[in-house]
Design an enzyme around this catalytic site. Structure first.
Site, PDB file in Angstrom:
ATOM      1  N   TYR A  57      24.842 -30.261 -38.108  1.00 17.18           N
ATOM      2  CA  TYR A  57      24.286 -30.591 -36.801  1.00 17.18           C
ATOM      3  C   TYR A  57      23.679 -31.992 -36.855  1.00 17.18           C
ATOM      4  CZ  TYR A  57      24.568 -25.527 -35.953  1.00 17.18           C
ATOM      5  OH  TYR A  57      24.988 -24.223 -35.818  1.00 17.18           O
ATOM      6  N   PHE A 208      26.102 -18.846 -29.979  1.00 15.76           N
ATOM      7  CA  PHE A 208      26.384 -18.950 -28.543  1.00 15.76           C
ATOM      8  C   PHE A 208      25.920 -17.685 -27.811  1.00 15.76           C
ATOM      9  CE2 PHE A 208      29.982 -22.085 -29.556  1.00 15.76           C
ATOM     10  CZ  PHE A 208      29.159 -23.166 -29.299  1.00 15.76           C
ATOM     11  N   PRO A 209      24.666 -17.256 -28.029  1.00 20.76           N
ATOM     12  CA  PRO A 209      24.201 -15.998 -27.428  1.00 20.76           C
ATOM     13  C   PRO A 209      24.137 -16.049 -25.909  1.00 20.76           C
ATOM     14  CG  PRO A 209      22.358 -17.217 -28.362  1.00 20.76           C
ATOM     15  CD  PRO A 209      23.610 -17.921 -28.810  1.00 20.76           C
ATOM     16  N   LEU A 210      24.122 -17.263 -25.338  1.00 18.83           N
ATOM     17  CA  LEU A 210      24.082 -17.407 -23.883  1.00 18.83           C
ATOM     18  C   LEU A 210      25.428 -17.863 -23.317  1.00 18.83           C
ATOM     19  CD1 LEU A 210      20.566 -19.072 -23.500  1.00 18.83           C
ATOM     20  CD2 LEU A 210      21.199 -16.697 -23.103  1.00 18.83           C
TER      21      LEU A 210
END
Length: 279
Positions: A57, A208-210
């Site tokens: 990242y 990517f929980p949302l």
């Protein structure tokens, strides 16, 4: 908020923070407002127990900012990942060879300002490297005291079982949310990754929980959000927490307001009917 014991000993509240978004555009370089990102990290450390990042990242930017802002870490478990390169043109390139992983781990230790990493996760299997060789390297680094707990990511049930043959696996991080259930796809042996985690008390960290905010196709989510005076994103997180006791969502943001909104989702009690409708 409910808790989970990572590796049977690192107790964390089940909603954490993902630190991918505190980097620049396309996850490359620094964010336009670095001080805002520091504020988000400080707020996250006050509200959650688990902060998840990766050496790719930035690359390196997220880890460095966490180390500069939060080290030493009193009551926060910091998890990072290695084994994936981020190229300048936006490619994610798997690297699972032992020499690379050993060097990547040393860099993560330096940026995070620690001697031992709480949870070190292999980011993605490398098709050009035998998976057993990759996992054996992580097991050796754990034995050497550089890693407390080992996690894997983007794995099938077969790969998870291979990893567990060589090291105690504390967590699995796979793509999963209320809109995309990749982990629910049945593997060749007929079992599911999430079920395997539940059976073995392995933490499941859905990335990517949302669904990157793309929740419009989820049937009933608007009505359920209205019923709870909540946002669709909050309902998506509440559903994940209801989905499994080993689920550890790590929504990410570079906004303090959004961070508070995400954490508040842990207080939403969905009814059995609402959970069933979303499921």
């Amino acid at each position: 908020m409910d808790t989970f014991d990572i590796g049977g000993e690192l107790t964390v509240r089940r909603l954490g923070f993902g630190a991918m978004r505190i980097t620049g555009e396309d996850i490359i370089g620094e964010h336009d407002d670095v001080e805002q990102c520091r504020e988000v990290l400080r707020e996250a450390a006050d509200r959650v127990d688990l902060i998840d990042t990766a050496d790719s990242y930035g690359p390196g930017v997220s880890e460095r900012l966490i180390g500069e802002t939060l080290a030493p870490y009193d009551d926060v478990v910091v998890a990072t990942k290695g084994g994936l390169l981020r190229s300048p043109d936006g490619e994610w390139i798997p690297r699972g060879d032992p020499e690379y992983l050993r060097n990547a781990l040393l860099c993560s230790l330096d940026r995070l300002r620690v001697d031992t990493i709480d949870l070190y996760q292999h980011h993605r299997p490398d098709p050009d490297v035998d998976y057993e060789e990759t996992i054996t390297t992580l097991a050796e680094l754990k034995d050497d005291g550089f890693i407390d707990h080992v996690g894997v990511s983007n794995v099938s049930v077969e790969q998870l079982e291979t990893a567990r043959d060589h090291v105690e696996v504390a967590t699995v991080q796979n793509h999963y949310n209320v809109e995309t259930r990749d982990t629910d796809r049945v593997d060749g042996d007929g079992r599911r990754v999430l079920e395997a985690c539940e059976a073995n008390d392995i933490g499941f960290i859905p990335y990517f929980p949302l669904a990157a905010g793309d929740l419009d196709s989820v049937e009933g989510i608007d009505e359920i959000a209205d019923a709870h005076d909540a946002t669709k994103q909050q309902i998506a997180l509440a559903w994940l927490l209801e989905r499994s006791p080993v689920m550890l969502p790590i929504p990410g943001t570079s906004s303090v307001e959004h961070l508070k909104e995400n954490v508040a989702a842990a207080d939403i009690d969905l009814t059995d009917e609402e959970v069933a409708r979303l499921t």
